[in-house]
Design an enzyme around this catalytic site. Structure first.
Site, PDB file in Angstrom:
ATOM      1  N   ARG A 102       0.855  -1.183   0.000  1.00  0.00           N
ATOM      2  CA  ARG A 102       0.000   0.000   0.000  1.00  0.00           C
ATOM      3  C   ARG A 102       0.893   1.235   0.000  1.00  0.00           C
ATOM      4  NH1 ARG A 102      -4.333   1.922   4.564  1.00  0.00           N
ATOM      5  NH2 ARG A 102      -2.471   2.563   5.654  1.00  0.00           N
ATOM      6  N   THR A 106      -1.137   7.617  -0.660  1.00  0.00           N
ATOM      7  CA  THR A 106      -2.444   7.576  -1.338  1.00  0.00           C
ATOM      8  C   THR A 106      -3.335   6.437  -0.832  1.00  0.00           C
ATOM      9  OG1 THR A 106      -1.607   6.065  -3.019  1.00  0.00           O
ATOM     10  CG2 THR A 106      -1.379   8.428  -3.481  1.00  0.00           C
ATOM     11  N   ASP A 197       1.305  -1.005  12.051  1.00  0.00           N
ATOM     12  CA  ASP A 197       1.546  -1.628  10.740  1.00  0.00           C
ATOM     13  C   ASP A 197       1.860  -3.111  10.965  1.00  0.00           C
ATOM     14  OD1 ASP A 197       2.918  -0.608   7.715  1.00  0.00           O
ATOM     15  OD2 ASP A 197       3.148  -2.654   8.460  1.00  0.00           O
TER      16      ASP A 197
HETATM   17  C1  PRP Z   1      -1.067  -3.841   4.931  1.00  0.00           C
HETATM   18  C2  PRP Z   1      -1.941  -5.037   5.228  1.00  0.00           C
HETATM   19  C3  PRP Z   1      -2.935  -5.021   4.089  1.00  0.00           C
HETATM   20  C4  PRP Z   1      -3.053  -3.551   3.767  1.00  0.00           C
HETATM   21  C5  PRP Z   1      -4.354  -3.033   4.296  1.00  0.00           C
HETATM   22  O1  PRP Z   1      -0.081  -4.177   4.022  1.00  0.00           O
HETATM   23  O2  PRP Z   1      -1.216  -6.229   5.353  1.00  0.00           O
HETATM   24  O3  PRP Z   1      -2.506  -5.765   2.961  1.00  0.00           O
HETATM   25  O4  PRP Z   1      -1.976  -2.873   4.424  1.00  0.00           O
HETATM   26  O5  PRP Z   1      -4.594  -1.716   3.912  1.00  0.00           O
HETATM   27  P1  PRP Z   1      -5.793  -1.340   2.926  1.00  0.00           P
HETATM   28  O6  PRP Z   1      -6.980  -2.096   3.389  1.00  0.00           O
HETATM   29  O7  PRP Z   1      -5.939   0.148   3.115  1.00  0.00           O
HETATM   30  O8  PRP Z   1      -5.376  -1.696   1.539  1.00  0.00           O
HETATM   31  P2  PRP Z   1       1.071  -3.182   3.587  1.00  0.00           P
HETATM   32  O9  PRP Z   1       0.741  -2.542   2.272  1.00  0.00           O
HETATM   33  O10 PRP Z   1       1.436  -2.250   4.699  1.00  0.00           O
HETATM   34  O11 PRP Z   1       2.271  -4.174   3.284  1.00  0.00           O
HETATM   35  P3  PRP Z   1       3.061  -5.142   4.258  1.00  0.00           P
HETATM   36  O12 PRP Z   1       2.184  -6.326   4.510  1.00  0.00           O
HETATM   37  O13 PRP Z   1       4.263  -5.478   3.464  1.00  0.00           O
HETATM   38  O14 PRP Z   1       3.415  -4.384   5.508  1.00  0.00           O
HETATM   39  N1  URA Z   2      -2.072  -1.652   7.275  1.00  0.00           N
HETATM   40  C1  URA Z   2      -1.706  -2.004   8.527  1.00  0.00           C
HETATM   41  O1  URA Z   2      -0.819  -2.848   8.704  1.00  0.00           O
HETATM   42  N2  URA Z   2      -2.312  -1.394   9.558  1.00  0.00           N
HETATM   43  C2  URA Z   2      -3.290  -0.488   9.414  1.00  0.00           C
HETATM   44  O2  URA Z   2      -3.819   0.013  10.416  1.00  0.00           O
HETATM   45  C3  URA Z   2      -3.658  -0.135   8.095  1.00  0.00           C
HETATM   46  C4  URA Z   2      -3.048  -0.744   7.050  1.00  0.00           C
END
Ligand code: PRP
Ligand code: URA
Length: 207
Positions: A102, A106, A197
């Site tokens: 993500r 944005t 996160d």
């Molecule tokens: C996190 C999480 C989801 C996403 C959720 O991943 O694991 O995939 O954010 O956010 P959204 O519902 O607004 O799309 P992230 O992109 O942080 O990657 P990561 O798992 O590598 O930390």
């Molecule tokens: N991704 C995460 O890991 N945590 C949040 O709260 C939102 C997106």
């Protein structure tokens, strides 16, 4: 349809995840444990098949989950401990992978890597711990449908009401099983109270 767990053990474990003193190793193990329970809450969706096994008193026909029909697909990185947990229960399930990130400005998700086996005739279980805006999960499900998936179940740990609603609206045919729905999204599109996160917490990149 979405179903939030009412299991007191699940709630207990989710609150362990929220505690910043829960270090990454325990964080991953806790996600594994929650995922196994939430997967068993979705069990009624798994097809069973009559299987002949050899018992201590001879052959017996029993009902077993048709594991060959299951494909587990974590959204990396944070979905990895969910896969590890469920594979301990269902070690012969097939797995595929989507790696998405993500954009923190944005909140748009981007697919970086995919490797999924054939999905036709399978029950595809997408694993994403966090449903914030729902964008990553919606895009992941879109991708799997384009790859031929007809039956998809979503297993998740923590969601914001906005994200859960967005996913069920975009994909009304996908049943979501989620451990906990929190209060809201904040201005940075993080879940509140949430746990921070999930990828950073799981892989120790937050400190
Ligand atoms: C996190 C999480 C989801 C996403 C959720 O991943 O694991 O995939 O954010 O956010 P959204 O519902 O607004 O799309 P992230 O992109 O942080 O990657 P990561 O798992 O590598 O930390
Ligand atoms: N991704 C995460 O890991 N945590 C949040 O709260 C939102 C997106």
């Amino acid at each position: 349809m979405y179903k939030e767990s009412t299991n007191v053990v699940v709630k207990h474990l989710v609150n362990r995840l929220r505690d910043v003193r829960t270090a990454s190793n325990e964080f991953r193990l806790t996600i594994e444990e929650i995922s196994r329970i939430v997967a068993s809450e979705a069990l009624s969706e798994f097809k069973t098949i009559t299987t002949n096994i050899e018992t201590w008193q001879g052959p017996l026909d029993v009902e077993m989950i048709e594991v060959q029909k299951l494909v587990l697909i974590p959204i990396l990185r944070a979905g990895e401990p969910m896969l590890t947990g469920i594979l301990r229960t269902l070690p012969y399930a097939k797995s595929g992978f989507l790696a998405m990130k993500r954009d923190e400005e944005t909140a748009e998700s981007k697919l970086f890597y995919e490797n999924v086996p054939p999905l036709e005739d399978k029950t595809v279980i997408i694993l994403d711990p966090m449903v914030a805006t729902g964008g990553s999960l919606i895009d992941g499900i879109d991708y799997l449908k384009n790859k031929g998936a007809q039956k998809i179940i979503s297993l998740n740990i923590l969601g914001a009401p906005e994200g859960v609603e967005a996913v069920t609206k975009a994909h009304p045919d996908v049943n979501m099983y989620i451990a906990q729905i929190d209060e809201r999204l904040d201005e940075k599109k993080y879940i509140r109270p949430g746990l921070g996160d999930a990828g950073d917490r799981a892989f120790n990149t937050h400190i």
